[in-house]
Structure formats: C-alpha cells, structure tokens
Motif scaffolding. Structure first.
Motif, mmCIF file in Angstrom:
data_model
loop_
_atom_site.group_PDB
_atom_site.id
_atom_site.type_symbol
_atom_site.label_atom_id
_atom_site.label_comp_id
_atom_site.label_asym_id
_atom_site.label_seq_id
_atom_site.Cartn_x
_atom_site.Cartn_y
_atom_site.Cartn_z
ATOM 1 N N ALA A 5 89.444 4.546 90.483
ATOM 2 C CA ALA A 5 89.271 4.983 91.433
ATOM 3 C C ALA A 5 90.407 4.547 92.004
ATOM 4 C CB ALA A 5 87.866 4.016 92.578
ATOM 5 N N SER A 6 90.211 5.903 93.309
ATOM 6 C CA SER A 6 91.095 5.452 94.349
ATOM 7 C C SER A 6 90.895 6.292 96.016
ATOM 8 C CB SER A 6 92.865 6.483 93.836
ATOM 9 O OG SER A 6 93.922 6.501 94.884
ATOM 10 N N ILE A 7 91.915 6.288 96.426
ATOM 11 C CA ILE A 7 91.311 6.333 97.988
ATOM 12 C C ILE A 7 92.643 6.938 98.528
ATOM 13 C CG2 ILE A 7 90.532 5.121 100.734
ATOM 14 C CD1 ILE A 7 87.901 4.861 99.025
ATOM 15 N N SER A 8 92.206 7.837 99.457
ATOM 16 C CA SER A 8 93.147 8.605 100.214
ATOM 17 C C SER A 8 93.750 8.662 101.181
ATOM 18 C CB SER A 8 92.252 9.926 100.643
ATOM 19 O OG SER A 8 91.373 9.943 101.476
ATOM 20 N N PRO A 9 94.855 8.439 101.356
ATOM 21 C CA PRO A 9 96.021 7.806 103.347
ATOM 22 C C PRO A 9 94.636 7.948 104.376
ATOM 23 C CG PRO A 9 97.215 8.957 101.607
ATOM 24 C CD PRO A 9 95.770 9.560 101.555
ATOM 25 N N ASP A 10 93.880 8.903 104.534
ATOM 26 C CA ASP A 10 93.550 8.563 105.686
ATOM 27 C C ASP A 10 92.124 7.709 105.568
ATOM 28 O OD1 ASP A 10 91.940 10.663 104.238
ATOM 29 O OD2 ASP A 10 92.232 12.315 105.738
ATOM 30 N N GLY A 11 91.814 7.499 104.330
ATOM 31 C CA GLY A 11 90.094 6.673 104.408
ATOM 32 C C GLY A 11 89.114 8.076 103.841
ATOM 33 N N ARG A 12 88.868 9.252 103.754
ATOM 34 C CA ARG A 12 88.162 9.566 104.132
ATOM 35 C C ARG A 12 87.557 9.807 102.927
ATOM 36 N NH1 ARG A 12 88.038 14.190 105.414
ATOM 37 N NH2 ARG A 12 90.328 15.012 105.108
ATOM 38 N N LEU A 13 87.932 10.605 101.565
ATOM 39 C CA LEU A 13 88.168 10.288 100.255
ATOM 40 C C LEU A 13 88.122 9.379 99.376
ATOM 41 C CD1 LEU A 13 89.801 14.344 100.111
ATOM 42 C CD2 LEU A 13 87.496 13.816 101.010
ATOM 43 N N LEU A 14 86.957 9.276 98.542
ATOM 44 C CA LEU A 14 87.246 8.537 97.230
ATOM 45 C C LEU A 14 86.992 9.317 96.150
ATOM 46 C CD1 LEU A 14 86.675 5.731 95.432
ATOM 47 C CD2 LEU A 14 83.974 7.131 95.278
ATOM 48 N N LEU A 15 88.179 9.051 94.958
ATOM 49 C CA LEU A 15 89.014 9.716 93.468
ATOM 50 C C LEU A 15 88.485 9.006 92.599
ATOM 51 C CD1 LEU A 15 89.784 11.655 92.069
ATOM 52 C CD2 LEU A 15 91.949 10.852 92.624
ATOM 53 N N LEU A 16 88.056 9.515 91.870
ATOM 54 C CA LEU A 16 86.793 8.198 90.934
ATOM 55 C C LEU A 16 87.725 9.745 89.632
ATOM 56 C CD1 LEU A 16 83.185 7.381 91.189
ATOM 57 C CD2 LEU A 16 85.766 6.337 92.165
ATOM 58 N N LEU A 17 88.235 8.704 88.129
ATOM 59 C CA LEU A 17 88.644 9.442 87.356
ATOM 60 C C LEU A 17 88.234 8.946 86.389
ATOM 61 C CD1 LEU A 17 91.413 8.406 88.948
ATOM 62 C CD2 LEU A 17 92.617 10.197 87.186
ATOM 63 N N GLU A 18 87.311 10.115 85.378
ATOM 64 C CA GLU A 18 86.265 9.741 84.203
ATOM 65 C C GLU A 18 87.318 10.369 82.775
ATOM 66 O OE1 GLU A 18 81.326 11.317 83.504
ATOM 67 O OE2 GLU A 18 83.031 12.632 84.556
ATOM 68 N N ASP A 19 86.627 9.547 82.401
ATOM 69 C CA ASP A 19 87.577 9.771 80.791
ATOM 70 C C ASP A 19 86.619 11.320 80.449
ATOM 71 O OD1 ASP A 19 88.859 7.369 80.599
ATOM 72 O OD2 ASP A 19 87.348 6.400 79.898
#
Length: 425
Positions: A275-289
């Motif tokens: 997982a990762s967070i965008s620089p402004d903290g508004r978006l969460l990214l989940l990478l799914e296999d």
C-alpha cells in the motif's frame, strides 16, 4: 587550334626564358602548403574525436557532468540512468541524490546512486530509502543478526545509528520497507520494541524516540503528524475488507476506517498488503497481485476520508517489494521484466508511460525515488526516456561514421590539389 595554341606558348617561353630552378622552388613551396593542410586536417580530426569522447558521454548521461548538482535538496529527476561500476565509488559527501537503483552484477549486487542530472556512483548494496529531499539515506539491517537502522547525511557525511545498540530502544525487523514523513523528521518502519511488541513503528530521527502503532502494516504519512496503518480484521486470511487506521502522533488518538471494496480482495492469502499514500494524504493505493489466469497487477485507489474505492488501473511486470512513488495524484510503479532493465511507470487514468530509461548494460531492478525529485519534474536529457539501444551509443556510432568520411574527404581533396605530373627543372 590546340596545336597552334601550344606552339604559340612555346614561342613565348623561348622569348622569355625562366630560370632553371624556379619550377623546383614552386613545387617545393606547393609541397609545404600541402603538408600544412594535411597536418591541419589531421588536427581537426583528432579534435573532433577528442571532443566526441569527452562531450559525448556527458550528453548521453553516461558520465558525470561538469557542473555540480547543487545543494539544499533535489529539485528534479533524471530521465536517463547510465551505467556505473565499482570504479565510480560514491564519495563521503556526494550531495543530494534523486534516485537509487540496484544492479545485480552477476550475483555481486551493488547500489547505483543517481543525482538529478544523471550523475551515477556505485556503492555497496544497501536495502534502504531516500529522504524526501534526497539529502539523507536510511539503511535497513543487512543481516539477521543486525538490529539497527542507520541514517547517512549525503551532504555533510554525518552517520547516525538507531536501534538497541544505537539511539533508540527497539529492534528493526529484517528487510522491511521504510516511509519518510513529508518533512523528513521521522520514519515509519516495521520493528519490535524491547517489550516484544511488533508492528509498524514511527521513529523520531531527532530524539530517537520510537512509537509502536496499531495495525499489521505501515502505509505512510497523511501529513507530518498523522500516520496511516492497515490491518485485516480477524487475521490475514479473514474475508472482511481491510481497515485503515489513522493515528495522530501528537495526541496518540486514532480512528478506524473500513475500506468499501467494489470487488472482493483477490489476494486474501498473501502475507502482506502493498500500500501507499499520495503526497497530499487523500488517496490510498493498494496493489493487488494478479488473479488466477491473469498477468496484470491491479492498482486500486481509495479515499482516505470515507474509504470509497475511486478507481482501478493495471500494470504488468510489477516489481513486488519495491516501493511505489507518486507524481501528484498518480503513482510511479516500479516494473521489472526478466532480461530487461528496470523501469518506472507513471500510471495515469489515460495510460502508463515511462519516466526514466536505464542503461541496458545494468542488470537493474527496483528504481527508488526521492519525493522532491519527482515533484520537481524531469531534468533535460538528450534523448529523454528513449530506451533504444542506439541512444546509449550514439556518439560511438557517430565516430564510426564520421572518421572514415573525414579521411575520404581529405584524400579526395588532396587528389584534386596534387598535379598529375611533377615538373622538372
């Protein structure tokens, strides 16, 4: 007509006789001029070759540029990463670093550090990450018996150690990812306290104080004082959606948010969530296999405010375990295909494009970025992000073509200037 004209010239020569050695002197003078011209042509050829050898690699971003990259942090990122070797050892104070990439080097892996302009240095292999401004490098433990983190200042050369044998009371857990706070004052790392509690931990780099957080995985910082972690209710194999926890580092207060999945999570049996967070903290990214029968990795975007799934994108050849970076609201995903150089792809709603070309001579993988470098935009390079083989060797190929052409031109010019019959006295 020609016979009569020749006869007239012969009569004229007989009326005005020329000293016997004048023709010989004229020939000698012409020979000296021709020799001077040949020397000049040779000097020009040598100059062109020397210029190509010195300037060519610099324009190709394959050797250090003449100018310094400056101080105070990185402000751009390189579009090309040239080859590096152990002979290009990193100095104690290389200055701000924009990127780092690992070269397998036939099993003798080492790390390539890259400045904003594309200058490269070779360094011993490290598992670590760059601060947002690229002025510090945090290194994770390199062996099971090591429990400390080290932070090296790339501008001053200062080295500081954290952990049970350093400035803090915790043990770093293996080769785990690290996320820096936006201001570079603290880091989020997986660790274990002296009391035995393990999990995401925030380390204040100034005081050395470590705070263990709730959650199974550390994700990142929403801002300088709020950190986000992730967990699965009831265990990793439970069928419930992941839960996002936001913790205020000033007060210790935390709040939970259950993610609203458009589709069930397809990687429930994996040991962790990337997982990762965008620089402004508004978006969460989940990478799914990739799911069964598929090759693409899904990038699923969620709102950190209400947990809503906002978008889904996909990429192939994801380099799992290598951290994701961001340019604005779009992720920069590390990719790796067997037999090819590492890549960094900016994945937007319109599609994906490469932001860097890595020299094919490198057995490279896992390109990591300083956040400020990506925010500053690309540093100009002669061929941009083109990965065509000739763009790395254009000046050598140019020499192969130019030198024969120069020699041929000089030979033809000499032939035109040289008399067919040598005059006699």
């Amino acid at each position: 007509m020609t016979v009569r004209l020749r006869a007239a010239f012969d009569d004229l020569a007989n009326l005005a006789p020329v000293p016997g050695d004048l023709a010989a002197h004229a020939w000698a003078a012409g020979r000296r001029r021709r020799r001077t011209r040949r020397i000049g042509i040779g000097a020009v050829c040598v100059g062109l070759v020397a210029t190509a050898v010195v300037i060519g690699p610099r324009l190709s971003d394959q050797s250090p540029p003449i100018a310094s990259d400056g101080a105070g942090g990185v402000h751009s990122y390189p579009q090309r990463i040239g080859s590096a070797s152990w002979s290009d050892r990193v100095p104690d104070t290389p200055g701000p670093i924009a990127a780092m990439v690992t070269d397998n080097n036939f099993g003798n892996a080492f790390t390539i550090l890259v400045s904003s302009s594309g200058r490269t240095w070779g360094a011993p292999y490290v598992s670590g990450t760059l601060s947002p401004d690229g002025t510090r490098l945090l290194t994770l433990p390199q062996s099971a018996g090591s429990d400390t983190l080290t932070v090296r200042d790339l501008v001053t050369g200062e080295l500081r150690t954290y952990g049970e044998s350093g400035a803090s009371d915790f043990r770093a857990v293996g080769h785990t990812g690290v996320t820096w706070s936006p201001d570079g004052a603290s880091v989020l790392v997986s660790a274990r306290s002296r009391g035995g509690k393990a999990g995401p931990m925030v380390l204040d780099l100034a005081s050395g104080r470590a705070t263990v957080l709730d959650g199974a995985w550390g994700v990142g910082f929403a801002n300088a004082t709020q950190v986000i972690t992730l967990r699965r209710p009831g265990g990793r194999d439970h069928d419930l959606p992941p839960v996002l926890t936001t913790t205020d580092l000033r007060t210790g207060a935390s709040s939970d948010l259950t993610l609203d999945l458009d589709e069930p999570w397809g990687a429930e049996e994996s040991s962790s969530i990337d997982a990762s967070i965008s620089p402004d903290g508004r978006l969460l990214l989940l990478l799914e296999d990739p799911r069964d029968g598929q090759n693409a990795t899904s990038l699923r975007f969620f709102s950190t405010e209400d947990g809503t799934e906002l978008d889904s994108r996909s990429v192939e050849d994801w380099d799992a375990g290598c951290p994701t970076a961001w340019i604005g609201d779009d992720p920069v995903v590390p990719l790796k295909r067997e037999g090819s150089p590492a890549r960094s792809m900016l994945v937007t709603a319109e599609g994906a494009r490469s932001i860097v070309a890595v020299h094919p001579r490198n057995q490279s993988f896992c390109v990591q970025w300083a956040a400020d470098a990506l925010a500053g935009g690309p540093h100009w390079a002669l061929f941009g992000t083109s990965s065509q083989l000739w763009t790395w060797y254009w000046w050598q190929l140019g020499l192969v073509v130019a030198i024969p052409l120069l020699l041929l031109g000089g030979y033809r010019w000499r032939r035109r200037r040289t008399p067919r019959h040598r005059p006699t006295a």
